[in-house]
Scaffold this motif. Structure first.
Motif, PDB file in Angstrom:
ATOM      1  N   LEU A   1      41.754  25.362  52.558  1.00  0.00           N
ATOM      2  CA  LEU A   1      42.172  24.957  53.890  1.00  0.00           C
ATOM      3  C   LEU A   1      41.339  25.724  54.922  1.00  0.00           C
ATOM      4  CD1 LEU A   1      46.066  25.050  53.410  1.00  0.00           C
ATOM      5  CD2 LEU A   1      44.571  23.038  53.301  1.00  0.00           C
ATOM      6  N   THR A   2      41.564  25.428  56.180  1.00  0.00           N
ATOM      7  CA  THR A   2      40.908  26.168  57.257  1.00  0.00           C
ATOM      8  C   THR A   2      41.950  26.564  58.293  1.00  0.00           C
ATOM      9  OG1 THR A   2      40.384  24.127  58.453  1.00  0.00           O
ATOM     10  CG2 THR A   2      38.680  25.013  56.987  1.00  0.00           C
ATOM     11  N   ALA A   3      41.619  27.578  59.069  1.00  0.00           N
ATOM     12  CA  ALA A   3      42.487  28.039  60.150  1.00  0.00           C
ATOM     13  C   ALA A   3      41.649  28.176  61.412  1.00  0.00           C
ATOM     14  CB  ALA A   3      43.134  29.372  59.802  1.00  0.00           C
ATOM     15  N   ARG A   4      42.150  27.584  62.487  1.00  0.00           N
ATOM     16  CA  ARG A   4      41.454  27.696  63.773  1.00  0.00           C
ATOM     17  C   ARG A   4      42.310  28.466  64.762  1.00  0.00           C
ATOM     18  NH1 ARG A   4      39.593  22.261  65.813  1.00  0.00           N
ATOM     19  NH2 ARG A   4      41.758  21.936  66.474  1.00  0.00           N
ATOM     20  N   ALA A   5      41.659  29.367  65.462  1.00  0.00           N
ATOM     21  CA  ALA A   5      42.303  30.086  66.557  1.00  0.00           C
ATOM     22  C   ALA A   5      41.565  29.773  67.843  1.00  0.00           C
ATOM     23  CB  ALA A   5      42.281  31.595  66.295  1.00  0.00           C
ATOM     24  N   TRP A   6      42.295  29.821  68.944  1.00  0.00           N
ATOM     25  CA  TRP A   6      41.685  29.730  70.266  1.00  0.00           C
ATOM     26  C   TRP A   6      41.658  31.124  70.874  1.00  0.00           C
ATOM     27  CZ3 TRP A   6      39.039  25.632  71.056  1.00  0.00           C
ATOM     28  CH2 TRP A   6      39.462  24.382  70.606  1.00  0.00           C
ATOM     29  N   ALA A   7      40.496  31.531  71.381  1.00  0.00           N
ATOM     30  CA  ALA A   7      40.338  32.836  72.018  1.00  0.00           C
ATOM     31  C   ALA A   7      39.978  32.638  73.487  1.00  0.00           C
ATOM     32  CB  ALA A   7      39.250  33.643  71.315  1.00  0.00           C
ATOM     33  N   VAL A   8      40.551  33.466  74.338  1.00  0.00           N
ATOM     34  CA  VAL A   8      40.232  33.431  75.761  1.00  0.00           C
ATOM     35  C   VAL A   8      39.850  34.831  76.212  1.00  0.00           C
ATOM     36  CG1 VAL A   8      42.650  33.782  76.459  1.00  0.00           C
ATOM     37  CG2 VAL A   8      41.042  32.713  78.063  1.00  0.00           C
ATOM     38  N   ARG A   9      38.886  34.910  77.106  1.00  0.00           N
ATOM     39  CA  ARG A   9      38.466  36.196  77.657  1.00  0.00           C
ATOM     40  C   ARG A   9      38.216  36.057  79.148  1.00  0.00           C
ATOM     41  NH1 ARG A   9      32.807  38.360  75.814  1.00  0.00           N
ATOM     42  NH2 ARG A   9      33.055  39.490  77.773  1.00  0.00           N
ATOM     43  N   GLY A  10      38.339  37.166  79.852  1.00  0.00           N
ATOM     44  CA  GLY A  10      38.038  37.225  81.269  1.00  0.00           C
ATOM     45  C   GLY A  10      37.811  38.671  81.661  1.00  0.00           C
ATOM     46  N   GLN A  11      37.383  38.875  82.882  1.00  0.00           N
ATOM     47  CA  GLN A  11      37.082  40.229  83.359  1.00  0.00           C
ATOM     48  C   GLN A  11      37.772  40.499  84.686  1.00  0.00           C
ATOM     49  OE1 GLN A  11      32.593  40.039  82.982  1.00  0.00           O
ATOM     50  NE2 GLN A  11      32.965  42.085  82.149  1.00  0.00           N
TER      51      GLN A  11
ATOM     52  N   ARG B   1      42.796  38.920  59.826  1.00  0.00           N
ATOM     53  CA  ARG B   1      41.725  39.914  59.777  1.00  0.00           C
ATOM     54  C   ARG B   1      40.346  39.273  59.853  1.00  0.00           C
ATOM     55  NH1 ARG B   1      43.529  44.990  58.394  1.00  0.00           N
ATOM     56  NH2 ARG B   1      45.745  45.057  57.813  1.00  0.00           N
ATOM     57  N   VAL B   2      40.184  38.129  59.240  1.00  0.00           N
ATOM     58  CA  VAL B   2      38.898  37.428  59.288  1.00  0.00           C
ATOM     59  C   VAL B   2      38.618  36.932  60.706  1.00  0.00           C
ATOM     60  CG1 VAL B   2      37.517  35.576  58.282  1.00  0.00           C
ATOM     61  CG2 VAL B   2      39.266  36.703  56.898  1.00  0.00           C
ATOM     62  N   VAL B   3      39.642  36.379  61.354  1.00  0.00           N
ATOM     63  CA  VAL B   3      39.490  35.931  62.734  1.00  0.00           C
ATOM     64  C   VAL B   3      39.202  37.115  63.649  1.00  0.00           C
ATOM     65  CG1 VAL B   3      40.646  34.792  64.670  1.00  0.00           C
ATOM     66  CG2 VAL B   3      40.996  33.948  62.350  1.00  0.00           C
ATOM     67  N   ALA B   4      39.864  38.235  63.400  1.00  0.00           N
ATOM     68  CA  ALA B   4      39.712  39.409  64.251  1.00  0.00           C
ATOM     69  C   ALA B   4      38.265  39.871  64.331  1.00  0.00           C
ATOM     70  CB  ALA B   4      40.602  40.543  63.736  1.00  0.00           C
ATOM     71  N   GLU B   5      37.564  39.875  63.203  1.00  0.00           N
ATOM     72  CA  GLU B   5      36.171  40.338  63.232  1.00  0.00           C
ATOM     73  C   GLU B   5      35.310  39.442  64.111  1.00  0.00           C
ATOM     74  OE1 GLU B   5      32.381  41.361  60.313  1.00  0.00           O
ATOM     75  OE2 GLU B   5      34.371  41.017  59.446  1.00  0.00           O
ATOM     76  N   ARG B   6      35.473  38.143  63.978  1.00  0.00           N
ATOM     77  CA  ARG B   6      34.679  37.229  64.800  1.00  0.00           C
ATOM     78  C   ARG B   6      35.039  37.366  66.272  1.00  0.00           C
ATOM     79  NH1 ARG B   6      33.958  31.630  61.302  1.00  0.00           N
ATOM     80  NH2 ARG B   6      33.551  32.632  59.295  1.00  0.00           N
TER      81      ARG B   6
ATOM     82  N   ILE C   1      37.592  29.732  67.131  1.00  0.00           N
ATOM     83  CA  ILE C   1      37.220  30.538  65.967  1.00  0.00           C
ATOM     84  C   ILE C   1      37.867  29.903  64.744  1.00  0.00           C
ATOM     85  CG2 ILE C   1      37.275  32.806  64.872  1.00  0.00           C
ATOM     86  CD1 ILE C   1      37.635  34.035  67.650  1.00  0.00           C
ATOM     87  N   GLU C   2      37.063  29.404  63.828  1.00  0.00           N
ATOM     88  CA  GLU C   2      37.585  28.734  62.635  1.00  0.00           C
ATOM     89  C   GLU C   2      37.130  29.474  61.383  1.00  0.00           C
ATOM     90  OE1 GLU C   2      37.096  24.339  60.689  1.00  0.00           O
ATOM     91  OE2 GLU C   2      37.859  24.444  62.740  1.00  0.00           O
ATOM     92  N   VAL C   3      38.056  29.705  60.473  1.00  0.00           N
ATOM     93  CA  VAL C   3      37.752  30.453  59.251  1.00  0.00           C
ATOM     94  C   VAL C   3      38.338  29.716  58.054  1.00  0.00           C
ATOM     95  CG1 VAL C   3      37.729  32.663  60.462  1.00  0.00           C
ATOM     96  CG2 VAL C   3      39.841  31.882  59.387  1.00  0.00           C
ATOM     97  N   PRO C   4      37.726  29.875  56.864  1.00  0.00           N
ATOM     98  CA  PRO C   4      38.314  29.284  55.657  1.00  0.00           C
ATOM     99  C   PRO C   4      39.530  30.072  55.202  1.00  0.00           C
ATOM    100  CG  PRO C   4      36.352  30.538  55.099  1.00  0.00           C
ATOM    101  CD  PRO C   4      36.444  30.545  56.590  1.00  0.00           C
ATOM    102  N   THR C   5      40.523  29.380  54.704  1.00  0.00           N
ATOM    103  CA  THR C   5      41.708  30.015  54.102  1.00  0.00           C
ATOM    104  C   THR C   5      41.897  29.366  52.737  1.00  0.00           C
ATOM    105  OG1 THR C   5      43.164  28.418  55.200  1.00  0.00           O
ATOM    106  CG2 THR C   5      42.799  30.504  56.325  1.00  0.00           C
ATOM    107  N   VAL C   6      41.324  29.977  51.730  1.00  0.00           N
ATOM    108  CA  VAL C   6      41.352  29.408  50.378  1.00  0.00           C
ATOM    109  C   VAL C   6      42.447  30.109  49.573  1.00  0.00           C
ATOM    110  CG1 VAL C   6      40.039  28.967  48.279  1.00  0.00           C
ATOM    111  CG2 VAL C   6      38.902  28.888  50.503  1.00  0.00           C
ATOM    112  N   PHE C   7      43.421  29.337  49.120  1.00  0.00           N
ATOM    113  CA  PHE C   7      44.510  29.856  48.303  1.00  0.00           C
ATOM    114  C   PHE C   7      44.161  29.671  46.827  1.00  0.00           C
ATOM    115  CE2 PHE C   7      46.104  28.651  52.409  1.00  0.00           C
ATOM    116  CZ  PHE C   7      46.933  29.700  52.758  1.00  0.00           C
TER     117      PHE C   7
END
Length: 274
Positions: free
Chosen positions: A260-270, A30-35, A204-210
């Motif tokens: 910890l942290t979590a990184r996602a890779w996002a791709v976009r095109g048109q 959900r945190v990644v989704a907003e960004r 897109i990198e977000v903190p994941t604190v347990f």
């Protein structure tokens, strides 16, 4: 020739129970989704599609952030869709069963087609990318994000490193090895091969604190996804060995939390405008 290997489905790839998924991955997605949605910057009032919508985390974010005219969520799991319908109560949102490789929507009917943390589980991602392009109107945006399983998704990287230390034969189950698509170059190549233009890849990198070790460990016991599914298949002594090694290896702060942290890779095109 494809720039990546086709993912091989594993018996541990279970996605059906929404609550267990939320505790495991959903809360971080959900945190990644907003960004991700803010990065796309699609104007208000547009028609959206969420492919592999799961429990509706990305769908809800689109509704809150992008102010769409409407959004359709598609997923093969009735269990996930039941959770999405219960959680995402908005007249602009609808949900239906469907496959990313054969989307149940007419061509050129949408302005934005997105997916969160799902594309790498599709057996034929090139077909899914082509379907994204097919359903988009001229100038429409196709975009997805996936975890950086190989390096940047720390909770899973620690898990698989511990699993392999206990059982080296489990190395082929490591999501970092199974999903080579989840890197910038293969994602960009996939989008370009689908005929999409102006392709961009973003980290897109977000903190994941347990809050404590149990907050980290217990979601792995929920059975949802490759890592929990594998863990459920282990005999008790092997499962305890993985747990105990993780307890030693994870850095714990004085208050018991594990940052910890979590990184996602996002791709976009048109799609082409005409």
């Amino acid at each position: 020739m494809s720039a990546y290997r086709r993912p091989v489905p594993q018996k541990h790839d279970v996605w059906a129970v929404g609550d267990a998924y939320e505790a495991y991955i959903g809360r971080w997605s959900r945190v990644v989704a907003e960004r991700f949605v803010r990065w796309l910057d699609v104007p208000a009032g547009r028609r959206w599609l969420d492919v592999g919508c799961g429990t509706g985390a990305l769908t809800a974010t689109v509704l809150a952030v992008a102010d769409p005219g409407d959004i359709v969520g598609v997923d093969p799991s009735e269990g996930f869709l039941a959770g999405a319908r219960a959680d995402v109560v908005d007249p602009r949102a609808s949900f239906r069963v469907g496959d990313a490789r054969d989307l149940p929507l007419p061509p050129r009917s949408l302005d934005a087609a997105v997916s969160g943390l799902a594309l790498n589980f599709v057996p034929a991602p090139a077909r899914a990318a082509a379907e994204f392009a097919r359903v988009l109107a001229p100038g429409g945006v196709a975009a997805v994000y996936v975890w950086d399983y190989a390096e940047g998704m720390a909770m899973l990287r620690h898990f698989w490193d511990a699993v392999i230390a206990v059982d080296p034969k489990a190395a082929d189950l490591d999501e970092g090895r199974r999903f080579p698509l989840c890197r910038p170059e293969p994602l960009a190549a996939l989008w370009a091969a689908a005929g999409l233009l102006d392709v961009q890849v973003e980290s897109i990198e977000v903190p994941t604190v347990f809050t404590d070790f149990d907050d980290y460990w217990q979601p792995f016991l929920g059975g949802q996804g490759p890592a929990p599914g594998y863990l459920a298949s282990l005999p008790d002594d092997h499962r305890r060995a993985v747990r105990d090694l993780l307890r030693i290896r994870l850095t714990t702060l004085d208050d018991g939390s594990i940052p910890l942290t979590a990184r996602a890779w996002a791709v976009r095109g048109q799609t082409a405008r005409s």
